[in-house]
Each structure stands twice: as C-alpha cells, then as structure tokens.
Design a protein around this motif. Structure first.
Motif, PDB file in Angstrom:
ATOM      1  N   HIS A   6       0.840  -1.198   0.000  1.00  0.00           N
ATOM      2  CA  HIS A   6       0.000   0.000   0.000  1.00  0.00           C
ATOM      3  C   HIS A   6       0.879   1.254   0.000  1.00  0.00           C
ATOM      4  O   HIS A   6       0.579   2.234  -0.664  1.00  0.00           O
ATOM      5  CB  HIS A   6      -0.928  -0.048   1.218  1.00  0.00           C
ATOM      6  N   VAL A   9       2.251   1.928  -3.474  1.00  0.00           N
ATOM      7  CA  VAL A   9       1.197   2.447  -4.333  1.00  0.00           C
ATOM      8  C   VAL A   9       0.976   3.934  -4.045  1.00  0.00           C
ATOM      9  O   VAL A   9       0.857   4.757  -4.960  1.00  0.00           O
ATOM     10  CB  VAL A   9      -0.108   1.644  -4.148  1.00  0.00           C
ATOM     11  N   GLN A  10       0.935   4.287  -2.781  1.00  0.00           N
ATOM     12  CA  GLN A  10       0.751   5.687  -2.387  1.00  0.00           C
ATOM     13  C   GLN A  10       1.908   6.554  -2.894  1.00  0.00           C
ATOM     14  O   GLN A  10       1.708   7.666  -3.383  1.00  0.00           O
ATOM     15  CB  GLN A  10       0.619   5.815  -0.863  1.00  0.00           C
ATOM     16  N   LYS A  13       1.486   7.048  -6.587  1.00  0.00           N
ATOM     17  CA  LYS A  13       0.406   7.993  -6.860  1.00  0.00           C
ATOM     18  C   LYS A  13       0.888   9.431  -6.656  1.00  0.00           C
ATOM     19  O   LYS A  13       0.568  10.327  -7.434  1.00  0.00           O
ATOM     20  CB  LYS A  13      -0.800   7.712  -5.956  1.00  0.00           C
ATOM     21  N   GLN A  14       1.633   9.632  -5.568  1.00  0.00           N
ATOM     22  CA  GLN A  14       2.177  10.968  -5.304  1.00  0.00           C
ATOM     23  C   GLN A  14       3.139  11.390  -6.423  1.00  0.00           C
ATOM     24  O   GLN A  14       3.132  12.543  -6.860  1.00  0.00           O
ATOM     25  CB  GLN A  14       2.901  10.990  -3.958  1.00  0.00           C
ATOM     26  N   GLU A  15       3.939  10.455  -6.861  1.00  0.00           N
ATOM     27  CA  GLU A  15       4.883  10.742  -7.948  1.00  0.00           C
ATOM     28  C   GLU A  15       4.128  11.098  -9.235  1.00  0.00           C
ATOM     29  O   GLU A  15       4.502  12.038  -9.951  1.00  0.00           O
ATOM     30  CB  GLU A  15       5.798   9.530  -8.183  1.00  0.00           C
ATOM     31  N   VAL A  16       3.057  10.382  -9.530  1.00  0.00           N
ATOM     32  CA  VAL A  16       2.236  10.662 -10.703  1.00  0.00           C
ATOM     33  C   VAL A  16       1.628  12.052 -10.583  1.00  0.00           C
ATOM     34  O   VAL A  16       1.642  12.834 -11.541  1.00  0.00           O
ATOM     35  CB  VAL A  16       1.144   9.576 -10.893  1.00  0.00           C
ATOM     36  N   ARG A  17       1.087  12.413  -9.402  1.00  0.00           N
ATOM     37  CA  ARG A  17       0.502  13.745  -9.209  1.00  0.00           C
ATOM     38  C   ARG A  17       1.570  14.837  -9.377  1.00  0.00           C
ATOM     39  O   ARG A  17       1.320  15.879  -9.991  1.00  0.00           O
ATOM     40  CB  ARG A  17      -0.159  13.849  -7.837  1.00  0.00           C
ATOM     41  N   GLN A  20       2.352  15.108 -13.053  1.00  0.00           N
ATOM     42  CA  GLN A  20       1.241  15.753 -13.764  1.00  0.00           C
ATOM     43  C   GLN A  20       1.247  17.259 -13.509  1.00  0.00           C
ATOM     44  O   GLN A  20       1.050  18.059 -14.422  1.00  0.00           O
ATOM     45  CB  GLN A  20      -0.100  15.136 -13.345  1.00  0.00           C
TER      46      GLN A  20
END
Length: 104
Positions: A6, A9-10, A13-17, A20
């Motif tokens: 988990h 994954v978090q 996600k932070q890296e993707v944000r 972006q």
C-alpha cells in the motif's frame, strides 16, 4: 510476481501527481512563451511593413531626384542653345557700322 505494498502504491500515486503538476506547469510556460513569441512576430511584421513603406517612399524620392536632374540638364542645354542662337543672330549685323566715304 511483483507484490506492491500500500505504501509503494501511495508513493507512486504521489509521484504521478507531482509529474502531472510539473507537466501542467511546463505546458503553461510553453503556452505563455508561444504567446510572447507570436506577439513579437506580429510586432516585427508591423515594423517590416513600416520599413517597406519607408523604402517605397525613398525609391519614389530617388525617381523624383532623377527626373529633376534630367529636367535641369535639359534646361541648361536649352539655355546654352538659346544663348548661342542669340549670339549667332547678332553676328550678322555689326553693332557699329562706320560710314564710309568714297572720294573720287
């Protein structure tokens, strides 16, 4: 098999944000830069148009100068010819004709 926790994954996600957000910032800067370049291009196009107009008026000026030189040369030629004709027409009649007396 890859097992993701988990926490991984978090983190992803932070890296993707973050990426972006960075991408949006880069796109915004690029759009601003493109707008600035378009404005500069429009300004330069207007400047080129003004210079072309100025150049055209100077070419007209050069044509006028050439015509003026031609007219002056023609006037000088006319003056020389007129003066020459005047002198030649008065050469046949002397300004002073002495009376001649003949004694027989």
């Amino acid at each position: 098999m890859v097992v993701m926790t988990h926490r991984d994954v978090q983190r992803l996600k932070q890296e993707v944000r973050r990426l972006q957000s960075l991408l949006q910032e880069v796109q915004k800067r690029a759009a601003n830069h493109v707008a600035l370049l378009q404005q500069q291009l429009a300004n330069k196009a207007q400047h080129i148009e003004r210079l072309q107009t100025k150049l055209q008026s100077q070419q007209d000026y050069d044509k006028i100068k050439t015509e003026l030189r031609t007219l002056r040369a023609q006037m000088q030629t006319t003056d020389v010819v007129s003066s020459s004709l005047y002198k030649n027409s008065h050469m046949d009649t002397p300004a002073y004709t002495p009376r001649m007396k003949y004694y027989n």
